[in-house]
Design an enzyme around this catalytic site. Sequence first.
Site, PDB file in Angstrom:
ATOM      1  CE1 TYR A  55      -3.211  -2.838   0.295  1.00 18.92           C
ATOM      2  CE2 TYR A  55      -3.643  -2.233   2.568  1.00 18.92           C
ATOM      3  CZ  TYR A  55      -3.905  -3.035   1.476  1.00 18.92           C
ATOM      4  OH  TYR A  55      -4.861  -4.013   1.577  1.00 18.92           O
ATOM      5  CG  HIS A 125      -1.956  -8.762   0.182  1.00 21.04           C
ATOM      6  ND1 HIS A 125      -1.371  -7.517   0.153  1.00 21.04           N
ATOM      7  CD2 HIS A 125      -3.270  -8.536  -0.049  1.00 21.04           C
ATOM      8  CE1 HIS A 125      -2.285  -6.599  -0.086  1.00 21.04           C
ATOM      9  NE2 HIS A 125      -3.448  -7.195  -0.221  1.00 21.04           N
ATOM     10  CB  SER A 204     -14.244  -3.196  -0.133  1.00 22.85           C
ATOM     11  OG  SER A 204     -13.021  -2.774  -0.670  1.00 22.85           O
ATOM     12  N   PRO A 205     -16.071  -2.871   3.129  1.00 22.44           N
ATOM     13  CG  PRO A 205     -16.108  -2.057   5.323  1.00 22.44           C
ATOM     14  CD  PRO A 205     -15.180  -2.299   4.167  1.00 22.44           C
ATOM     15  CG  LEU A 206     -19.151   1.143   4.123  1.00 19.17           C
ATOM     16  CD1 LEU A 206     -18.786   2.511   4.680  1.00 19.17           C
ATOM     17  CD2 LEU A 206     -20.584   0.779   4.480  1.00 19.17           C
ATOM     18  N   GLY A 207     -18.656  -1.385  -0.120  1.00 21.19           N
ATOM     19  CA  GLY A 207     -18.650  -1.472  -1.581  1.00 21.19           C
ATOM     20  C   GLY A 207     -17.772  -0.429  -2.231  1.00 21.19           C
ATOM     21  NE  ARG A 208     -12.522  -2.259  -4.631  1.00 20.57           N
ATOM     22  CZ  ARG A 208     -12.709  -3.568  -4.439  1.00 20.57           C
ATOM     23  NH1 ARG A 208     -13.949  -4.034  -4.442  1.00 20.57           N
ATOM     24  NH2 ARG A 208     -11.705  -4.389  -4.254  1.00 20.57           N
ATOM     25  N   GLY A 209     -17.124   2.404  -1.272  1.00 14.32           N
ATOM     26  CA  GLY A 209     -17.763   3.713  -1.165  1.00 14.32           C
ATOM     27  C   GLY A 209     -19.121   3.818  -1.822  1.00 14.32           C
ATOM     28  CG  PHE A 210     -21.690   2.127  -5.639  1.00 14.94           C
ATOM     29  CD1 PHE A 210     -21.190   1.965  -6.907  1.00 14.94           C
ATOM     30  CD2 PHE A 210     -22.989   2.589  -5.504  1.00 14.94           C
ATOM     31  CE1 PHE A 210     -21.961   2.254  -8.029  1.00 14.94           C
ATOM     32  CE2 PHE A 210     -23.774   2.888  -6.608  1.00 14.94           C
ATOM     33  CZ  PHE A 210     -23.255   2.727  -7.877  1.00 14.94           C
TER      34      PHE A 210
END
Length: 325
Positions: A55, A125, A204-210
Amino acid sequence: MSNTTLQTRKLGREGLEVSAVGLGTMMIPDNEESVRTIQGALDLGVTMFDTADLYGEEYLLHRFGGNERLVGRALKGRRDKAIIATKFGVTHTQGPKGDPAYIKKSVDASLYQLGTDYIDLYYQHRPDPSTPIEETVGTLAELVKEGKIRYIGLSEAPADQIRRAHAVHPITAVETEYSLWSRELEDEILPVLKELGIGLVPYSPLGRGFLTGQIKKFEDLPPDDYRRFYPRFQGENFIKNLEVVTLIEEMAAEKGCTPAQLGLAWLLAQGDFIVPIPGTKRLERVAENFGALQVHLTAEDLAQIERISPKGIAAGSRFPVKSQI
């Protein structure tokens, strides 16, 4: 600003206890605002900070460790208050690596970049198809004995590999994508984690922000935003996925919470061994995400969410064809 009553959860059966919601740092830029966000998150009660050796903004220049340096700098002087999770095993040119020599080189590099003498949770990873998982985990077990790492994790590993790894040394957590629009792991992986007593750390628990409801059209994504290359953010997929998000927004309004809080509350309700790590560079978003812990979902609420966003509802694949990160 501190919150001493923040809920905690245990990952695995070896005693690792962390805040019920962590902070993913993958997309956080290396600047002083990010340092303040990480430090502020710790003040709020976050103890789980997730990074990886690849990262950071220098990744495309084939330089590792940038994000680890940021996390280490932010937590300097407060290391004992934080649980640091990092990862090894993704290379630029050789594919996933999990051989003993590579692991030993990687852990020493991460310890240096983080400015610490131990890593709390060390993940592979991605699976290495050319190295048996037993060999990889055997090497990680040696690092536990040496005190360089405390707990062992896997990321994006299939169910059979999780079983084989756990037979060599207890696996504390598996990190993989999981959210209202990424529920693929429910078929095989989730049952194995429950059976073996392994924690789940959804990225990504929020769908990459979507799923936050902040993205209304493709043009809302900055020109250099990596999500522009992800199928779920493109064309007809975007339109179909936005329809689901609209329903989530409506339900969140009824519950008196934000869409992000509703999505995280749903994840938390799937089991007390689940610790999502939403990523954000803004401290106010960290506080909003923590608000999910105050959202109570009834059986009726969960049934409604299931109708709105059943497994497989998302249009488009999780990753671009040539990317798995």
